[in-house]
Design a protein around this motif. Sequence first.
Motif, PDB file in Angstrom:
ATOM      1  N   ALA A 131      45.985  41.939  33.688  1.00  0.00           N
ATOM      2  CA  ALA A 131      44.758  41.381  34.276  1.00  0.00           C
ATOM      3  C   ALA A 131      44.685  41.745  35.752  1.00  0.00           C
ATOM      4  N   ILE A 132      43.497  42.056  36.208  1.00  0.00           N
ATOM      5  CA  ILE A 132      43.275  42.358  37.617  1.00  0.00           C
ATOM      6  C   ILE A 132      43.143  41.029  38.376  1.00  0.00           C
ATOM      7  N   PRO A 133      43.923  40.817  39.422  1.00  0.00           N
ATOM      8  CA  PRO A 133      43.851  39.540  40.158  1.00  0.00           C
ATOM      9  C   PRO A 133      42.457  39.310  40.754  1.00  0.00           C
ATOM     10  N   SER A 265      34.851  39.117  40.485  1.00  0.00           N
ATOM     11  CA  SER A 265      35.766  40.043  39.816  1.00  0.00           C
ATOM     12  C   SER A 265      36.167  39.570  38.423  1.00  0.00           C
ATOM     13  N   GLU A 266      36.336  38.254  38.277  1.00  0.00           N
ATOM     14  CA  GLU A 266      36.714  37.737  36.957  1.00  0.00           C
ATOM     15  C   GLU A 266      35.619  37.980  35.944  1.00  0.00           C
ATOM     16  N   LEU A 267      34.388  37.751  36.359  1.00  0.00           N
ATOM     17  CA  LEU A 267      33.275  37.994  35.448  1.00  0.00           C
ATOM     18  C   LEU A 267      33.200  39.478  35.083  1.00  0.00           C
ATOM     19  N   ILE A 268      33.383  40.302  36.130  1.00  0.00           N
ATOM     20  CA  ILE A 268      33.355  41.746  35.861  1.00  0.00           C
ATOM     21  C   ILE A 268      34.483  42.143  34.907  1.00  0.00           C
ATOM     22  N   HIS A 269      35.637  41.539  35.156  1.00  0.00           N
ATOM     23  CA  HIS A 269      36.770  41.841  34.281  1.00  0.00           C
ATOM     24  C   HIS A 269      36.486  41.437  32.841  1.00  0.00           C
TER      25      HIS A 269
END
Length: 445
Positions: A131-133, A265-269
């Motif tokens: 996962a990307i932080p 970023s979380e949504l994008i991830h």
Amino acid sequence: MPQPHILQVSELTKKVKFILESELNYVWLCGEITNFVAASSGHWYLSLKDKNSQVKCAMFKGNNRRVRITPKNGQQVLVKAKVSLYEPRGDFQLIIELMEEAGEGLLRQQYEQLKQQLNAQGLFSQQYKQAIPQSPKTIGVITSPSGAAIKDILSVLKRRNPSINVIIYPALVQGELAKHELVRAIATANARNECDVLIIGRGGGSLEDLWAFNEEIVVKAIFDCQIPVISAIGHEIDTTLSDYVADSRAATPSAAAELVSSDSSELIHRLMMFNKRIYQQTVNTLSKASQRYQYLLHRLNLTHPEQRLKKHQQQADELNLRLNKLLDEKVKFARYPLEQLQQRLSLASPLTTINAQQSQLTHINQRLKMAMHNQLSKQQNEFAHIIEQLHLVSPLATIARGYSVTRNQQGKIIAHVNDVKVDESISVQLRGGCLQAKVTKVTAG
């Protein structure tokens, strides 16, 4: 015991053809052209070889019209072909549909082969993705320190979140040494463990320019990296094997900087995850549909008149080549007696006799000239000898030895003292000239 089913030869070739075409389907192949023949029907027949093997190929005129190169023996080409069997002879062959010159096409083939190999090893599997932080404090960037990619990343990070620390791990991104420097930079970042996420990237370019990111050692280095990796290589249309193995992919270096610096970023991830799942499901669905399509297409091809027509055309081309070869042999065989007769006629021709007699006449003429020359030389020598003897008895020779010749007024030689009288004029010839004298006294000896 049950009796074994005995096959006819044609049944066996049909079964083998079905197995080859259904199991192998299409293949990409790189090789050197040999035995190239452009038949009068418009079809091409050739063989592709490497240093160990060769395989026969056919390319029908409907496909070879789209070829942008002029095939010739010794040329390296990349082809997309269907594996098949030529039933009348039982020959294994390829039916070529696409042909291009080796070069970038070969790189593309290597790319696909390595992609399949690494995918089979599980390097692209989703289960290994990290996962990307959401809010990284330190970002590592592997790229060229003088390239446009690092400038774009720093510009975006400065604009969106200046508090993020950036550590640059310099490496070449193009050329033969680039793969080793990329692996070294990844290993350095992984060993130091001083950043939360790692961006590896460069600007756009050709497939050859981006090839360092397709190298197996680079892909495996990214896979083994303990830090989440975002690939940002080239433009959006460029795809490398590093994109498949990375934990996340950004279309451009700027997009990668936005991805790690945005609160969303979380949504994008999650969207990327959903996108990958949808993409994978779509690929699986399309793959099944494609297999079904190929199966139905194969069944259709078996009964399609065009396939039979192509087979008959290939047979006709082969028979035409055999006929031409047979005609050449017949003509050569028929010419042999004619050449013998011409040789015999040449030997019996009057010209041969005339030429021989002319040669003999020339030889006789040379001998005659030689004999005349010898005879003339002999007579000249004899004449010189006579002149020499005559000179010995000549009065002039006598005079030359100190004697003289006396003549009267009539020019007669005076041989005796009684032949002259007193007061008679006489001439005395001596060596070097003549004296005129008058007799004053006559004395008898």
